[in-house]
Scaffold this active site. Structure first.
Site, PDB file in Angstrom:
ATOM      1  N   SER A  38     -14.555   4.281 -10.348  1.00  0.00           N
ATOM      2  CA  SER A  38     -14.899   4.943  -9.052  1.00  0.00           C
ATOM      3  C   SER A  38     -16.303   5.047  -9.386  1.00  0.00           C
ATOM      4  O   SER A  38     -17.009   5.047 -10.248  1.00  0.00           O
ATOM      5  CB  SER A  38     -14.314   6.605  -9.209  1.00  0.00           C
ATOM      6  N   ASP A  39     -16.915   5.567  -8.093  1.00  0.00           N
ATOM      7  CA  ASP A  39     -18.532   5.731  -8.074  1.00  0.00           C
ATOM      8  C   ASP A  39     -18.727   7.306  -8.856  1.00  0.00           C
ATOM      9  O   ASP A  39     -17.548   7.781  -8.892  1.00  0.00           O
ATOM     10  CB  ASP A  39     -19.132   5.853  -6.711  1.00  0.00           C
ATOM     11  N   TRP A  40     -19.504   7.562  -9.444  1.00  0.00           N
ATOM     12  CA  TRP A  40     -19.487   8.530 -10.280  1.00  0.00           C
ATOM     13  C   TRP A  40     -19.318  10.056  -9.399  1.00  0.00           C
ATOM     14  O   TRP A  40     -20.029  10.421  -8.372  1.00  0.00           O
ATOM     15  CB  TRP A  40     -21.067   8.830 -10.957  1.00  0.00           C
ATOM     16  N   GLY A  41     -18.114  10.540  -9.874  1.00  0.00           N
ATOM     17  CA  GLY A  41     -17.826  11.668  -8.869  1.00  0.00           C
ATOM     18  C   GLY A  41     -17.004  11.393  -7.609  1.00  0.00           C
ATOM     19  O   GLY A  41     -16.460  12.259  -6.899  1.00  0.00           O
ATOM     20  N   GLY A  42     -16.639  10.002  -7.454  1.00  0.00           N
ATOM     21  CA  GLY A  42     -15.982   9.605  -6.248  1.00  0.00           C
ATOM     22  C   GLY A  42     -14.435   9.595  -6.241  1.00  0.00           C
ATOM     23  O   GLY A  42     -13.977   9.275  -5.348  1.00  0.00           O
TER      24      GLY A  42
END
Length: 833
Positions: free
Chosen positions: A224-228
């Protein structure tokens, strides 16, 4: 011990990060943790635990040109050479997974992150990305193409839903990723923050399983993108392998509970864990320490690579013959040819140049955000011109700042610059202008396509002196050029990396011949853009109502005039194209350098479908070749057909199809200058079928007048954007709280927005932390706080957003203590205490 022998909790733990940049390993199973790091144009290996926005200190590394600049080289072999250097540095800086390249389609020139992306065209983006990935992974380091997928705006990026028709998504927005996956086999891929048609990318089964894994054959890790990440359980079911950064142990408990309840198959859990383990083992390094730095010899060698990339990526946009009327040079791939007098560039020996512009002395060579690199070295154009004087014979007659960096009006600076330019000791003016640090950044989109007015005023004043004005243009994406007709030459250097200044000087003085071609269209004004009327989407739904008419596909179909067409670039040499032939496997033609100067041109192949076929733009790029030619040399060039050349996606059949019929093939130097054409009979797998007349304005590309009914035909269903929410949920961003009925929530949102605006005004750079928070939905708090916040606490935070402040605060406090106790229990279980 084998992976399958680990407990459910232990396997679940491997599917989320152990820190900001590290995965979780498992010592008893012999599974090492691994390190992930930005970025696409330089390794941003942070010290300590780090942060995802690039605010903390990072190790020195080579800052190469950004993707938007590298794409202008149209040279995948050069991208591979850059990738080899990137991968080498990643290895030496103890990085296992390098988070790049970025290859989202440039839907609109105002996207704040366009400098990190290659092109508006998927063939260019895919081929350049494949080259970079090959190079990175040759070092045993995993590349990680991103952001998968349909990620085209920064506003509300964690709470935006990209609403797009299937055919446009497959043909335009996914094809670049498809090329990268099929041709370069990246070990890892990163999902985007946004939803696609209502489903978050990291838990989108259609995207991750049906297309990425089943159709394209991807067998790597999806991060995932960071926090995604939204739902850990839904992600595992859909094909999402790893959520980053560390969400603490909340996701571990959710996954373990789902397996116990029978709502998640342990086989799915095992498959995702195996993907993470594969990366851990394939990228494991020996003999590299966490605190190691680059050796001086490596840094020096890679500075030369960065210069080579910058030299091959600069684009000569204008080069007027002194004393002759200005012209665009669109008739061929040169400046002004066959003339007894010389163009302004390259600067002749003996030229006395005034150097003007703050960016000539204080360089801007990269964008802001998570890709920002701590460069091993910095150059500036003023010093590089002085240093090269003995070799080039071009001397610096003086320097003037010319404008305020932050855009404030400052007439004394303009007056000083004009006085210098008008001096009898000055033969030509080199003005370095463009976008400042506030304009292009992760976290916010540009508000305008203009450069600061203070710089436009300066250029107007300089041209009024009557001296030849040479513009060196610094920007990661297109800008409006109101003074285009008045200046003598324009060299677009983009965001050219730490060696960009010396590369620029070498181009200005003729030590190298600019060979870059634009990888995106430059409209005359922003109002000309197909999506100008609905970009960026300020609400939840970003509706891609323009369909396939993105970039040149729109301009060439509708005949809307542009400043520079897609693929455009001039040269100090002149080239002629001739003798086009086509056979079953490709096209062949001859390119001749008609000048006495060696140089390179970018040969481009475009195709047009049968006249009675499905809806298509007027022409589409399907292949290209960078051709280097000595003076008076000719070469035979071949561009092969491939799986992408004639296909279209048939949504009814859910399959790729090729229409039989007579296609038109065209070859030239940009989307408008195509001197070679021929007809070619294609034996496809379906007969040509006329487009549905109910598509209306889409049939002519006139997307600005498309009706809702016509859009429903394209999408296959009615598309209606929801209004502002009256009740906030876990996926509504903090910025939307300005409309909350609750005083506390409104105050929080307004205070954060005001603080970011003041910081940007004061420092000249965006407050990335504040922008991230404003764009962040509450559910991301459970993913970005190292386990301090769990989903129950998120629900309590949402109560505050809906005006129930005290009830929400009580839930947060109670939830905090419950969560801390649960985390301790999970930690004991994982540590076998």
């Amino acid at each position: 011990m084998e992976l399958e022998e680990l407990s459910v909790a232990e396997k679940a733990a491997m599917l989320s990060g152990g820190s900001e940049w590290d995965s979780r390993g498992n010592e008893k199973a012999g599974i090492p943790s691994f390190v992930m790091s930005d970025g696409p144009h330089g390794v941003r290996r942070q010290l300590g635990e780090g942060d995802h926005l690039g605010l903390g200190a990072s190790k020195p590394a080579t800052c190469f040109p950004t993707a938007g600049t590298v794409a202008n080289s149209w040279d995948s072999a050069l991208a591979e050479e850059m990738g080899e250097a990137l991968g080498n540095e990643a290895h030496d800086l103890d990085v296992n997974v390098l988070l790049g390249p970025g290859l989202n389609i440039k839907r609109n020139p105002l996207c704040g992150r366009n400098f990190e992306y290659y092109s508006e065209d998927p063939i260019v983006a895919g081929r350049m990305a494949a080259g970079l990935i090959h190079g990175i992974q040759s070092n045993g380091v995993s590349a990680c193409p991103k952001h998968f997928a349909v990620n085209s705006q920064e506003l509300r990026r964690q709470a935006s839903n990209s609403v797009i028709d299937e055919r446009t998504m497959r043909e335009i927005y996914l094809t670049a990723f498809e090329i990268a996956v099929r041709e370069a086999a990246p070990m890892t891929i990163m999902t985007s923050y946004n939803e696609i048609n209502g489903v978050y990318a990291h838990e989108n089964k259609h995207l991750l399983q049906d297309i990425l894994r089943d159709e394209w054959g991807f067998d790597g890790m999806v991060v995932s993108d960071w926090g995604g990440s939204n739902s850990a359980v839904a992600a595992v079911k859909a094909g999402g392998s790893l959520e980053m950064p560390s969400p603490g142990y909340t996701s571990v408990r959710e996954l373990e509970g789902a397996v116990t309840a029978g709502t998640l198959s342990e086989a799915d859990l095992n498959a995702r864990a195996a993907e993470v383990v594969k990366i851990a083992r394939m990228t494991k390094t020996e003999g590299v320490g966490r605190d190691d730095l680059l050796k001086d010899a490596v840094a020096a060698a890679h500075h030369e690579v960065a210069r080579k990339v910058a030299e091959n990526s600069s684009v000569l946009l204008k080069n007027t013959v002194i004393g002759a009327p200005a012209r665009n040079g669109e008739a061929n791939d040169a400046g002004i040819a066959n003339s007894a007098v010389s163009p302004v560039l390259p600067l002749a020996a003996g030229t006395r140049a005034a150097v003007i512009g703050d960016m000539a002395k204080t360089p801007r060579f990269q964008g802001s955000g998570s890709s920002k690199v701590n460069a091993t070295r910095e150059e500036n154009i003023l010093d590089e011109l002085k240093n090269a004087a003995a070799t080039t014979g071009v001397t610096v007659a003086g320097y003037a700042q010319g404008y305020d960096r932050q855009g404030a009006k400052n007439q004394p600076l303009v007056d000083e610059a004009v006085a210098l330019a008008a001096s009898q000791n000055v033969d030509a003016v080199i003005a370095v202008v463009g976008l400042d640090e506030r304009s292009e950044s992760e976290g916010l989109d540009r508000s305008t396509m203009a450069i600061p007015q203070a710089q436009n005023d300066l250029v107007d004043a300089l041209t009024a002196t009557g001296k030849p004005v040479i513009i060196v243009l610094v920007a990661g994406s297109p800008v409006e050029l109101p003074w285009f007709d008045a200046v003598s030459a324009i060299l677009y250097v983009g965001l050219s990396g730490q060696a960009g200044a010396s590369a620029t000087v070498r181009a200005l003085t003729g030590q190298i011949n600019p060979s870059g071609h634009l990888a995106e269209t430059w409209p005359i004004s922003y109002a000309d853009c197909p999506s100008a009327g609905w970009y960026p989407a300020i609400g939840r739904d970003a509706i891609y109502r323009e369909g396939p008419f993105v970039g040149y596909r729109y301009y060439e179909t509708t005949n809307v005039p542009v400043r520079f067409p897609f693929g455009y670039g001039l040269s100090y040499a002149t080239f002629t194209y001739s003798a086009l032939t086509a056979d079953e496997t490709g096209v062949q033609f001859t390119v001749t350098n008609d000048s006495d100067v060696s140089g390179a041109t970018v040969a481009q192949l475009y195709v047009s479908g049968p006249s009675e076929g499905v809806l298509r733009p007027a022409r589409e790029l399907k292949g290209f070749a960078k051709v280097q030619l000595d003076a008076r040399e000719s070469k035979t060039v071949r561009i092969e057909f491939d799986r992408y050349t004639f296909r279209h996606f048939d949504t009814a059949a859910n399959a790729w199809r090729t229409e039989s019929g007579v296609w038109t093939l065209a070859v030239g130097t940009n989307a408008e200058n195509l001197p070679l054409t021929c007809e070619f009979a294609v034996a496809g797998d379906v007969d040509a079928t006329p487009a549905n007349p109910a598509l209306g304005h889409y049939l002519t590309g006139d997307v600005k007048h498309v009706t809702d009914a016509e859009m429903a035909v394209l999408f296959g269903h009615e598309v209606i954007a929801p209004g502002k929410p009256t009740t906030f949920g876990v996926n509504d961003p903090i910025s939307s709280w300005v409309d909350s009925k609750g005083f506390t929530a409104r105050t929080i949102a307004k205070t954060l927005a005001n603080r970011e605006a003041k910081t940007r005004q004061k420092t000249g750079a965006p407050d990335l932390n504040m922008l991230f928070i404003l764009n962040m939905p509450p559910r991301a708090m459970s993913k970005m706080t190292q386990g301090m916040v769990d989903s129950a606490m998120v629900d309590a935070i949402v109560k505050i957003a809906n005006g129930h402040t005290f009830h929400g605060l009580g839930g947060i406090i109670a939830g905090y203590f419950r969560n801390q106790s649960a985390n301790k229990r999970t930690a004991k279980e994982l540590n076998n205490d």
